[in-house]
Design a protein around this motif. Structure first.
Motif, short mmCIF file in Angstrom:
data_model
loop_
_atom_site.label_atom_id
_atom_site.label_comp_id
_atom_site.label_asym_id
_atom_site.label_seq_id
_atom_site.Cartn_x
_atom_site.Cartn_y
_atom_site.Cartn_z
N ALA A 147 32.40 60.10 26.92
CA ALA A 147 33.54 59.28 27.35
C ALA A 147 34.83 59.86 26.75
O ALA A 147 34.88 60.13 25.55
CB ALA A 147 33.35 57.84 26.91
N VAL A 148 35.84 60.05 27.60
CA VAL A 148 37.07 60.71 27.18
C VAL A 148 38.26 59.78 27.47
O VAL A 148 38.49 59.43 28.62
CB VAL A 148 37.28 62.03 27.96
N ASP A 149 38.98 59.38 26.42
CA ASP A 149 40.15 58.52 26.62
C ASP A 149 41.06 58.65 25.42
O ASP A 149 40.58 58.62 24.28
CB ASP A 149 39.71 57.06 26.81
N ASP A 150 42.37 58.80 25.65
CA ASP A 150 43.28 58.95 24.51
C ASP A 150 43.60 57.61 23.87
O ASP A 150 44.14 57.56 22.77
CB ASP A 150 44.58 59.66 24.94
N GLY A 167 42.71 63.79 33.10
CA GLY A 167 41.33 63.65 33.55
C GLY A 167 41.06 64.53 34.76
O GLY A 167 39.97 65.07 34.94
N TYR A 168 42.10 64.71 35.59
CA TYR A 168 41.95 65.54 36.78
C TYR A 168 41.77 67.02 36.38
O TYR A 168 40.92 67.72 36.92
CB TYR A 168 43.18 65.36 37.67
N ASP A 169 42.54 67.46 35.38
CA ASP A 169 42.40 68.84 34.89
C ASP A 169 40.99 69.06 34.33
O ASP A 169 40.37 70.10 34.55
CB ASP A 169 43.40 69.13 33.75
N MET A 211 46.18 61.29 30.45
CA MET A 211 46.10 61.63 29.01
C MET A 211 47.11 62.73 28.75
O MET A 211 47.36 63.56 29.63
CB MET A 211 44.70 62.12 28.66
N PRO A 212 47.68 62.75 27.55
CA PRO A 212 48.63 63.83 27.23
C PRO A 212 47.90 65.17 27.18
O PRO A 212 46.72 65.21 26.85
CB PRO A 212 49.16 63.44 25.85
N THR A 240 28.94 59.48 23.44
CA THR A 240 29.81 60.25 22.54
C THR A 240 31.22 60.03 23.06
O THR A 240 31.46 60.16 24.25
CB THR A 240 29.48 61.77 22.62
N VAL A 241 32.14 59.62 22.15
CA VAL A 241 33.53 59.41 22.61
C VAL A 241 34.43 60.46 21.97
O VAL A 241 34.28 60.79 20.80
CB VAL A 241 34.07 58.00 22.26
N VAL A 242 35.34 60.99 22.78
CA VAL A 242 36.36 61.91 22.28
C VAL A 242 37.71 61.46 22.82
O VAL A 242 37.76 60.70 23.79
CB VAL A 242 36.07 63.39 22.69
N ASP A 243 38.81 61.92 22.17
CA ASP A 243 40.12 61.36 22.54
C ASP A 243 40.98 62.30 23.38
O ASP A 243 42.16 62.04 23.57
CB ASP A 243 40.88 60.92 21.28
N SER A 244 40.42 63.42 23.87
CA SER A 244 41.23 64.31 24.72
C SER A 244 40.33 65.21 25.56
O SER A 244 39.16 65.42 25.22
CB SER A 244 42.13 65.19 23.85
N GLY A 245 40.92 65.73 26.63
CA GLY A 245 40.19 66.64 27.50
C GLY A 245 39.75 67.89 26.76
O GLY A 245 38.64 68.39 26.95
N SER A 246 40.63 68.41 25.87
CA SER A 246 40.26 69.65 25.19
C SER A 246 39.10 69.40 24.21
O SER A 246 38.23 70.24 24.05
CB SER A 246 41.46 70.27 24.49
#
Length: 165
Positions: free
Chosen positions: A14-17, A94-96, A89-90, A37-43
């Motif tokens: 799950a990805v969300d800033d 999510g599209y990238d 997200m900065p 697993t949660v992360v706060d950015s696309g990278s």
């Protein structure tokens, strides 16, 4: 009973800033007995998948080759079955992230679901056309999380097909 054992095997990234949104989606997914697993950015998501920017990271590439066996092992054990990401997200949207995953030969079969608090039809259509399985409007509900299961089942049955060949 066997079914329940199988479901906990599903691992969602799950990805969300937004911290609040991360906590919410994590709770919903865990309630539905997914591993999360949660992360706060696309990278960070790409990093977790082992999909760092190929161009800029020659040195990392080199280091990674040395410790390859361990790192691959980690990614294998944690095989991600589905990625759910916020749209806005900065840095990397999510599209990238969706486009990067669909470009990757190793990960393009992983279902990607996009969430957004804005209901913009052109944005939704663009994401779906470029390979997203679902576009969920925030706040995400438990009923939305239940919609993920058929995509996971489909992805898993595809894997089984590949294993047989």
């Amino acid at each position: 009973m066997e079914m329940a054992v199988d479901e906990t095997q599903f691992h969602v990234l799950a990805v969300d800033d937004s911290l609040i949104d991360r906590k919410l989606i994590e709770r919903l997914l865990k309630t539905s007995s997914f591993q999360v697993t949660v992360v706060d950015s696309g990278s960070k998501a790409l990093e977790f998948l082992g999909l760092n920017d190929d161009d800029d990271h020659d040195d990392d590439e080199y280091e990674r080759r040395d410790s390859n066996s361990d790192e691959d092992q980690d990614h294998q054990d944690l095989g991600v079955n589905l990625i759910i990401t916020d749209y806005c997200m900065p840095g990397m949207t999510g599209y990238d992230l969706l486009k990067r995953i669909k470009k990757s030969s190793s990960f393009r079969d992983i279902p990607v679901v996009i969430m957004s608090s804005e209901n913009i039809p052109s944005r939704i259509n663009r994401c779906l056309e470029d390979g997203a399985e679902e576009f969920l409007l925030k706040p995400v509900q438990l009923s939305d999380v239940n919609k993920l299961r058929p995509h996971l089942m489909k992805a898993r049955s595809n894997e089984r097909l590949f294993d047989q060949h």
